[in-house]
Design an enzyme around this catalytic site. Structure first.
Site, PDB file in Angstrom:
ATOM      1  CG  HIS A 278      -2.124  -0.812   1.120  1.00 57.41           C
ATOM      2  ND1 HIS A 278      -2.966  -0.778   0.022  1.00 57.41           N
ATOM      3  CD2 HIS A 278      -2.686  -1.712   1.983  1.00 57.41           C
ATOM      4  CE1 HIS A 278      -3.977  -1.607   0.205  1.00 57.41           C
ATOM      5  NE2 HIS A 278      -3.827  -2.196   1.383  1.00 57.41           N
TER       6      HIS A 278
ATOM      7  CB  CYS B 153      -1.968   2.696  -5.787  1.00 58.67           C
ATOM      8  SG  CYS B 153      -2.795   1.100  -5.712  1.00 58.67           S
TER       9      CYS B 153
ATOM     10  NE  ARG C 246      -1.687  -1.382  -9.174  1.00 61.13           N
ATOM     11  CZ  ARG C 246      -2.911  -0.881  -9.087  1.00 61.13           C
ATOM     12  NH1 ARG C 246      -3.103   0.436  -9.227  1.00 61.13           N
ATOM     13  NH2 ARG C 246      -3.947  -1.655  -8.877  1.00 61.13           N
TER      14      ARG C 246
END
Length: 284
Positions: free
Chosen positions: A188, A262, A271
């Site tokens: 993340h 991300c 990405r």
């Protein structure tokens, strides 16, 4: 004598009543808006603060548990790996000398394009074999001194079982640490520990340390891709090369690491990719 007639004032209730109802509606709407605002604020605090705190604490406990199991802290990895760098340079010289004498250096070490610069980093990944990790279980530690990261690596990229715990996830069917091919990871960038929040700051020469029960692997960053499609599967192939952005990636087999997250921040539209190559390996 005239009779005095008293006039009774007539009060019109209609307009005042409508105003009262309108005021109550406005007041009620304001209360609903304030309540919704507070709920949204609490959700934002939960996502941006509480999930980060909870995930980071859990991830740190997992790192400590792995270190206890292995019997040695990963904090020693950078110093030892740096000490190995001189030995790697000597091994490079030996490999070059062997090539000039007619020996086949490819028998023991990958080509320069593969990202491994020494005989040691080529041989030992084949002699130190780790068992296949259990699904969703942490089995390695990723350390990135440049951005202050120390985080567990778990098998798989499930959000609920891996990424939302603050872990970094290993893409199934990609190489394991030290193996030929591409050791590909996801994490993340925002919320739930956000371990990859600052990987956009990584550049050529930055070191990535991957510690397992059997060895410590040192990778070195040498390429980045600032933005690509979320469906760009080429970036995690054994020879990583973007299917979307021409000219980004590699063209020959080697020992690679790939970090994916991300971008832009607080979205999942694209990405961000960081690539590196294996430089050395130190058995535990």
């Amino acid at each position: 004598m005239r009779e005095r007639v008293e006039r009774v004032p007539v009060v019109v209730q209609g307009r005042r009543g409508r105003r009262g109802r309108a005021a109550r509606l406005v007041w009620g709407g304001a209360e609903v808006a304030v309540t919704c605002g507070l709920v949204l604020l609490l959700l934002v605090v939960h996502q941006l603060w509480w999930t980060n705190r909870q995930a980071r604490e859990g991830a740190e406990r997992q790192v400590q548990a792995l270190e206890r199991e292995w019997g040695s802290p990963s904090d020693s990895a950078p110093a030892d790996a740096d000490a190995d760098a001189d030995a790697d340079a000597d091994a490079d010289a030996d490999a070059d000398a062997g090539a000039e004498s007619g020996a086949d250096p490819a028998a023991e070490t990958p080509s320069r394009a593969s990202g491994s610069g020494s005989q040691k980093s080529a041989r030992r990944p084949h002699t130190v074999t780790a068992p296949t990790p259990d699904w969703d279980q942490a089995y390695a530690v990723l350390r990135i001194p440049r951005i202050g990261i120390r985080v567990p690596v778990a098998e798989g990229v499930s959000k609920s079982a891996v990424l939302n715990k603050g872990y970094v996830g290993h893409y199934p069917r990609t190489a394991q640490p030290g193996e030929g091919g591409n050791f590909a990871l996801a994490g993340h960038r925002n919320t739930h520990g956000e371990p990859f929040r600052r990987i956009d700051r990584l550049g050529d020469g930055d070191e990535l340390f991957v510690e397992t029960k059997s060895a410590v692997y040192t990778y070195v960053v040498d390429a980045t891709l600032g933005q690509t499609s979320a469906r760009d599967g080429g970036v995690i192939r054994p020879v990583p090369r973007s299917d979307v952005k021409a000219g980004h990636g590699y063209s020959s087999p080697g020992y690679y690491i790939t970090l994916t997250t991300c971008t832009p921040e607080y979205t999942s539209k694209y990405r961000l990719i960081v690539w590196g190559k294996l430089r050395s390996m130190r058995p535990r």
